[in-house]
Write a protein that holds these residues in place. Sequence first.
Motif, PDB file in Angstrom:
ATOM      1  N   THR A  65     -17.375 130.382   4.767  1.00 55.94           N
ATOM      2  CA  THR A  65     -17.737 130.545   3.356  1.00 55.94           C
ATOM      3  C   THR A  65     -16.486 130.615   2.487  1.00 55.94           C
ATOM      4  O   THR A  65     -16.429 130.046   1.395  1.00 55.94           O
ATOM      5  CB  THR A  65     -18.583 131.832   3.188  1.00 55.94           C
ATOM      6  OG1 THR A  65     -19.767 131.694   3.966  1.00 55.94           O
ATOM      7  CG2 THR A  65     -18.940 132.084   1.738  1.00 55.94           C
ATOM      8  N   GLU A  69     -14.211 128.083  -0.772  1.00 58.44           N
ATOM      9  CA  GLU A  69     -13.455 128.570  -1.931  1.00 58.44           C
ATOM     10  C   GLU A  69     -12.002 128.099  -1.865  1.00 58.44           C
ATOM     11  O   GLU A  69     -11.399 127.775  -2.889  1.00 58.44           O
ATOM     12  CB  GLU A  69     -13.542 130.098  -1.969  1.00 58.44           C
ATOM     13  CG  GLU A  69     -12.994 130.728  -3.209  1.00 58.44           C
ATOM     14  CD  GLU A  69     -13.496 132.152  -3.411  1.00 58.44           C
ATOM     15  OE1 GLU A  69     -14.610 132.490  -2.933  1.00 58.44           O
ATOM     16  OE2 GLU A  69     -12.770 132.945  -4.028  1.00 58.44           O
ATOM     17  N   ASP A  96     -23.537 127.175  -5.416  1.00 56.36           N
ATOM     18  CA  ASP A  96     -23.537 128.482  -6.061  1.00 56.36           C
ATOM     19  C   ASP A  96     -22.124 129.058  -6.149  1.00 56.36           C
ATOM     20  O   ASP A  96     -21.720 129.608  -7.187  1.00 56.36           O
ATOM     21  CB  ASP A  96     -24.437 129.404  -5.231  1.00 56.36           C
ATOM     22  CG  ASP A  96     -24.847 130.634  -5.995  1.00 56.36           C
ATOM     23  OD1 ASP A  96     -25.201 130.503  -7.179  1.00 56.36           O
ATOM     24  OD2 ASP A  96     -24.802 131.729  -5.401  1.00 56.36           O
ATOM     25  N   ALA A  97     -21.371 128.914  -5.064  1.00 52.64           N
ATOM     26  CA  ALA A  97     -19.987 129.400  -5.061  1.00 52.64           C
ATOM     27  C   ALA A  97     -19.172 128.674  -6.127  1.00 52.64           C
ATOM     28  O   ALA A  97     -18.404 129.284  -6.878  1.00 52.64           O
ATOM     29  CB  ALA A  97     -19.360 129.195  -3.676  1.00 52.64           C
ATOM     30  N   LYS A 100     -20.072 130.038  -9.489  1.00 56.86           N
ATOM     31  CA  LYS A 100     -19.499 131.376  -9.700  1.00 56.86           C
ATOM     32  C   LYS A 100     -18.018 131.280 -10.031  1.00 56.86           C
ATOM     33  O   LYS A 100     -17.473 132.123 -10.755  1.00 56.86           O
ATOM     34  CB  LYS A 100     -19.678 132.225  -8.435  1.00 56.86           C
ATOM     35  CG  LYS A 100     -21.086 132.750  -8.238  1.00 56.86           C
ATOM     36  CD  LYS A 100     -21.164 133.507  -6.903  1.00 56.86           C
ATOM     37  CE  LYS A 100     -22.534 134.129  -6.698  1.00 56.86           C
ATOM     38  NZ  LYS A 100     -22.683 134.605  -5.316  1.00 56.86           N
ATOM     39  N   LEU A 101     -17.384 130.293  -9.460  1.00 56.58           N
ATOM     40  CA  LEU A 101     -15.947 130.138  -9.692  1.00 56.58           C
ATOM     41  C   LEU A 101     -15.669 129.366 -10.976  1.00 56.58           C
ATOM     42  O   LEU A 101     -14.516 129.060 -11.296  1.00 56.58           O
ATOM     43  CB  LEU A 101     -15.301 129.448  -8.485  1.00 56.58           C
ATOM     44  CG  LEU A 101     -15.310 130.301  -7.203  1.00 56.58           C
ATOM     45  CD1 LEU A 101     -14.968 129.460  -5.985  1.00 56.58           C
ATOM     46  CD2 LEU A 101     -14.351 131.487  -7.315  1.00 56.58           C
TER      47      LEU A 101
ATOM     48  N   ARG C 224     -15.303 134.710  -9.184  1.00 52.50           N
ATOM     49  CA  ARG C 224     -15.136 135.142  -7.784  1.00 52.50           C
ATOM     50  C   ARG C 224     -16.389 134.745  -7.026  1.00 52.50           C
ATOM     51  O   ARG C 224     -17.473 134.642  -7.610  1.00 52.50           O
ATOM     52  CB  ARG C 224     -14.926 136.651  -7.709  1.00 52.50           C
ATOM     53  CG  ARG C 224     -16.094 137.416  -8.247  1.00 52.50           C
ATOM     54  CD  ARG C 224     -15.901 138.908  -8.343  1.00 52.50           C
ATOM     55  NE  ARG C 224     -17.004 139.483  -9.080  1.00 52.50           N
ATOM     56  CZ  ARG C 224     -16.991 139.797 -10.377  1.00 52.50           C
ATOM     57  NH1 ARG C 224     -15.896 139.632 -11.095  1.00 52.50           N
ATOM     58  NH2 ARG C 224     -18.076 140.267 -10.956  1.00 52.50           N
ATOM     59  N   SER C 225     -16.238 134.553  -5.752  1.00 50.86           N
ATOM     60  CA  SER C 225     -17.405 134.202  -4.950  1.00 50.86           C
ATOM     61  C   SER C 225     -17.353 134.911  -3.604  1.00 50.86           C
ATOM     62  O   SER C 225     -18.090 135.852  -3.367  1.00 50.86           O
ATOM     63  CB  SER C 225     -17.472 132.681  -4.763  1.00 50.86           C
ATOM     64  OG  SER C 225     -18.489 132.348  -3.873  1.00 50.86           O
ATOM     65  N   SER C 228     -17.051 138.679  -3.824  1.00 52.70           N
ATOM     66  CA  SER C 228     -17.959 139.354  -4.750  1.00 52.70           C
ATOM     67  C   SER C 228     -18.495 140.671  -4.187  1.00 52.70           C
ATOM     68  O   SER C 228     -19.178 140.702  -3.156  1.00 52.70           O
ATOM     69  CB  SER C 228     -19.138 138.425  -5.045  1.00 52.70           C
ATOM     70  OG  SER C 228     -20.179 139.153  -5.658  1.00 52.70           O
ATOM     71  N   ASP C 231     -22.418 140.608  -4.327  1.00 55.67           N
ATOM     72  CA  ASP C 231     -23.079 139.958  -3.195  1.00 55.67           C
ATOM     73  C   ASP C 231     -23.103 140.891  -1.984  1.00 55.67           C
ATOM     74  O   ASP C 231     -24.092 140.963  -1.254  1.00 55.67           O
ATOM     75  CB  ASP C 231     -22.358 138.649  -2.825  1.00 55.67           C
ATOM     76  CG  ASP C 231     -22.582 137.555  -3.875  1.00 55.67           C
ATOM     77  OD1 ASP C 231     -23.343 137.780  -4.839  1.00 55.67           O
ATOM     78  OD2 ASP C 231     -21.973 136.474  -3.732  1.00 55.67           O
TER      79      ASP C 231
END
Lengths: 388, 388, 388, 388
Positions: A65, A69, A96-97, A100-101, C224-225, C228, C231
């Motif tokens: 994951t 990033e 989604d990541a 978010k970034l 941020r992912s 997080s 999360d």
Amino acid sequence: MAGRNHLFIPGPTNTPHEVLSAMHVPMEDHRSPIFPNLFKPLLEDLKKVFRTEAGQCFVFPATGTAGWEVALTNCLNPGDKVLIYRFGQFAHLWMDAARKLGFDVEAHEVEWGKGIPLDAMEARLKEDKNHEIKAVLATHNETSTGVTSDIAGVRKAMDAAGHPALLFVDGVSSIASLEFRMDDWGVDGAISGSQKGFMLPAGAAILAFSQKALAAVETSTFPRSFFSLKDQMNANKDGYTPYTPSTPMLHGLRKALDLLLEEGMDNVYARHHRLGEGVRRAVAAWGLQICAQPGFESDTVTAIVVPADKDARHVISTAYNKYNISLGAGLTEVAGKVFRIGHIGDMNDVSLLGAIAGVEMAMLDNGFDIKPGSGVAAAIEYYRSTAK
Amino acid sequence: MAGRNHLFIPGPTNTPHEVLSAMHVPMEDHRSPIFPNLFKPLLEDLKKVFRTEAGQCFVFPATGTAGWEVALTNCLNPGDKVLIYRFGQFAHLWMDAARKLGFDVEAHEVEWGKGIPLDAMEARLKEDKNHEIKAVLATHNETSTGVTSDIAGVRKAMDAAGHPALLFVDGVSSIASLEFRMDDWGVDGAISGSQKGFMLPAGAAILAFSQKALAAVETSTFPRSFFSLKDQMNANKDGYTPYTPSTPMLHGLRKALDLLLEEGMDNVYARHHRLGEGVRRAVAAWGLQICAQPGFESDTVTAIVVPADKDARHVISTAYNKYNISLGAGLTEVAGKVFRIGHIGDMNDVSLLGAIAGVEMAMLDNGFDIKPGSGVAAAIEYYRSTAK
Amino acid sequence: MAGRNHLFIPGPTNTPHEVLSAMHVPMEDHRSPIFPNLFKPLLEDLKKVFRTEAGQCFVFPATGTAGWEVALTNCLNPGDKVLIYRFGQFAHLWMDAARKLGFDVEAHEVEWGKGIPLDAMEARLKEDKNHEIKAVLATHNETSTGVTSDIAGVRKAMDAAGHPALLFVDGVSSIASLEFRMDDWGVDGAISGSQKGFMLPAGAAILAFSQKALAAVETSTFPRSFFSLKDQMNANKDGYTPYTPSTPMLHGLRKALDLLLEEGMDNVYARHHRLGEGVRRAVAAWGLQICAQPGFESDTVTAIVVPADKDARHVISTAYNKYNISLGAGLTEVAGKVFRIGHIGDMNDVSLLGAIAGVEMAMLDNGFDIKPGSGVAAAIEYYRSTAK
Amino acid sequence: MAGRNHLFIPGPTNTPHEVLSAMHVPMEDHRSPIFPNLFKPLLEDLKKVFRTEAGQCFVFPATGTAGWEVALTNCLNPGDKVLIYRFGQFAHLWMDAARKLGFDVEAHEVEWGKGIPLDAMEARLKEDKNHEIKAVLATHNETSTGVTSDIAGVRKAMDAAGHPALLFVDGVSSIASLEFRMDDWGVDGAISGSQKGFMLPAGAAILAFSQKALAAVETSTFPRSFFSLKDQMNANKDGYTPYTPSTPMLHGLRKALDLLLEEGMDNVYARHHRLGEGVRRAVAAWGLQICAQPGFESDTVTAIVVPADKDARHVISTAYNKYNISLGAGLTEVAGKVFRIGHIGDMNDVSLLGAIAGVEMAMLDNGFDIKPGSGVAAAIEYYRSTAK
């Protein structure tokens, strides 16, 4: 509960005992003069798994994951547009990541069960005359649906469109198990994790970047620190790491690479194909469907669709509680509709036959109209006829 | 060869990972003040497995084979007459050991596939008016044929004959897996080894002796040193050993006992019965016979008789080389005629279903006329209907 | 080279064999119904180590370095001003990380060998009438210089200034070894890693945040992912994780927490104090200085200043190559000027006496004017008189 | 109690982590076609440790104590006369074993602290014109007193007397650590165990026999079964064992042999000499005596004589309870008079310096008049000047 747990989730996968023993070591000084003797060959040998000579490999003490990033934040600039096809839960999470970034994510819905639509992608890239799309995010093996996308095809589509976007590939559940050819396919960022084909515990993001991607790092202004590829490159060139690595994980990776390379990557791919095909024969013998549509079948995980009047969660629960088999659940959109058998990593025919038999028991217990032994019989015939 | 080896020999059995980890310890001083904290409770808890309160347990750093010798050389005198029924290879070997040690062995041949003939034994003991027979050597579970003898019945026969001989029982492949009741059955010497029901590596002879047997030690003149029960007793009473023990093995035994006693011995017996019965159902579905005759079926190992035109060695060889399954071979008199599936120790339904499926493949590969999946189907139906 | 490596770097520390064995486990399904039985108590028990009841603990599959980033990117907004005192290499690196992430870093140079200057900090905070400083970044134990800062004092200074900034503390080489009291000291973000006081391999960032910090997460807009906190919180509340955890690491943490809590945190602190004081006595007996100025001595690591005509790197090199002792090097500004002895984690008197003796050999080999055995003698006298 | 136990008993010795990991393996079929690939090279490589080309090596799943019995019961006949010099507890126990086994033991008392008196032995053998003495039992390294006998000298004495007796040598605490040359010294039976120089847990008797000894097996009428060399030879010739071996132990032995042979046996001897000499320098610096008289000093264990007004047991108890060091106790005749430091196996300078420092603490705590650090200083000077 006596006897072993039978682990057939698509990751973490079963870790060979040799790998676990290789990880059972005292701690050591990661700044010692001999540390590079361990680490440098690892980075080199990883290239043989990613099938790259031009690219460069990296190991971050994080997970797959995090690998998503790393690719996004090192090679792109804030707000860059990225193109993604959402055909399963892991494509969804990458999307989604990226959101978010703060990236400008252009996501296209694809029916779950299919992979990346090559023609549509090519058309879309052709449309993007100004090359606003800076990266294509392609999920190679979508773990949630048991679907494998055609990454060579993605490259062809990009080339056909003459599009310069970077090609980032989520190979978490494909690299080191399914055919993956970074250089041949023109992959710019290949992302994997330790707990799938590499047969290790979770805890390492295992990555490879092309020279084109690494050049992009130079101009990227995205704020990053822990995930900095430059810091890794600076330390890695001497055989060290920018911060404390997990040395047991590196020793485990050494042994895992030894096992993979000794088997031969082409043999690894072939083995996974045999294992997957056996499972698919079993599913067909049960009269059930798999989630993947023809041409998209994954050789590392099979998602099996239960009849409309059944809840796949019951199969999973029975398998776990009554027979100590761990199966993969259907995630989000396919929750309750599929259960998944992982056939990735350190696995062989007899292990899978046990799983197929166990799944039969769990389905029968839940009133499925299948013939006991039918799936096993189909898999037996296939495995027998194809075993060396 | 990727994937695990599937171990279905009747010993060494599969060692649970908790046990292996418990054995992965630094060496330690076996004369330390805390060593008895480990060792004394082990000796006490072993009684719960042997089902004895009156008896005393012993652990020798040797194997079950040595256990035979411990019983003979400590409780008997040179040249004493012992009675044994030879109904398999391990009965044969015990007979052989007794002969090598100079005892006057009266051995009766019994058809392999049957156990100790109780009526014949009773008659023989009645004949022995002068009580020249000093010990009856009874193999509880004959690993080579998959036959379980009725030890309670042996005791009844001895009592019916009013015969004072000691009753020594080879429980190597029964104790800690099959029902075994030392006190209830009047067993004087019970012999087991670490690598079967105790789920440990080979390397410990695990024994229990009755007070009657221990009294006999006092008068025995047989020369012995390493195997001296008296030396053990002298050291054990303070929680020590007469010479260096394997402390990793003792830590493993601690964990193994914890697992067994947590499951409950009656549940352990019941589990082995279920496992064994499933295998027998599979064999019946294949249309084959087992070596054990009705009433003698072992719940820890099944010896399957191949058709007259087949060689069981080929099944074993195919299973091993092509499918990475280790099966037990037929020994001496039944070599080539049977192959054996061990279902003893840390085992559950799904493991065995994998084995059954694998055996089907190996038989089909060798031209056996069986229906693919038939054995698995029969076992599935049985396991499903009896699982908790 | 026969015999063990003697590891006296300030991290990774020596992992107890019980912890290594606890990590030697098969992989498992982190989405199983029993996974929370492992994970939830871990998060609760971590509070006992951080000494917090109001706060919340987190475990990220990354390292302590990542922990810095978690605090900054979750609780602050892009470009926020942060205050840091740079008195060693790890303070420097945190400063550097904050700058890379685009924060407005106000860094004050402090002589290496001292900790955070409380009066200066208080004055600075009082000046900041508009509360532009959003967070104070305080390095509790500066591993590079062997300096411990007074975090209770930092809190007092902040309170005296009436300043609402968040207090983030780098406790990587202090938490689980030195006294640390999150609630009492009003720490908002406490950052540790697995490979120091927790006695595990690297690979987990172990963190705790106050409710005030968690409230700040709600309004933070930093992209941020992977890192997080939200999360994590969403998944943790049910006992799960947002992405695949390293289950072996969690099993190891379980055992490490058991060992720490069994010893008792106050006893852990006292033990480290004894160990550190013994080393300091040895250094004094050698006639050498430590890098830490009075009042700042660290009980987890001692940096020893070599005479001006010596190069500390030679001591380290001799110790490693000739005697198989791993010492910590002087980093950047003190490279060559100091070598470091870590006395953190699973350590006791005799281990350290071996290290002190080994260091004596390495110093003598490099022409240091010290009396052989003098450091050991001083440490012996101290340890003897203070041992329980 | 935090930190590791410091194990300085003369066995079991410290097991290298590589060996422990090599033993952490699933169980396997000891009758598989690949088992000989493990076992046969082991038996061959053992010859390099015993320094024999003509002899044959054996591994029994038992202990060194059993090795004594193997030699006696296989190569001699009941009641045969054997000659032994009793100069310590292990010589005593071997004598005792021989008596228990019914041999005609001629034992000569030797002052504890000396080894076999070569002249007296030669004289005795010359007297024995009828060659009634069938075997000389020679303890190479007497673990209880830290005395090494001159086995080359024993051979010379036997040759000088023209005596045909078999020469059996207890090399339990010498072989694989002290110089041992089976062929050069004309040893007929060499007995060792796994838990000393071989650096393994207890559980294997590791033996070598000359062709002369093996010829004697053919005519021996001693009753034996488990310990039968013939049964071993019959099975070993094909790479198998007569009964179930401990496969983890064999894997551990493989790794231990790799470590020993990689270091080189001559280097192993030299290392032990250095380690032992350092300890002796420390003892001298303390102003104490060792039990071994000049010329008999053992390089694997040192027995230190405490002053008449002291009880060595208190030193041992303090060392263990207060400092977690395990020392060897004085046995029987020297109980309370000596304590022992083992310096055998996987050991290096710094480990021993820790032990020496720890022993200083324990002696000081018990009122010994020694100068703190004095022993360490002496050892430091010696180790420094002799390290490579």
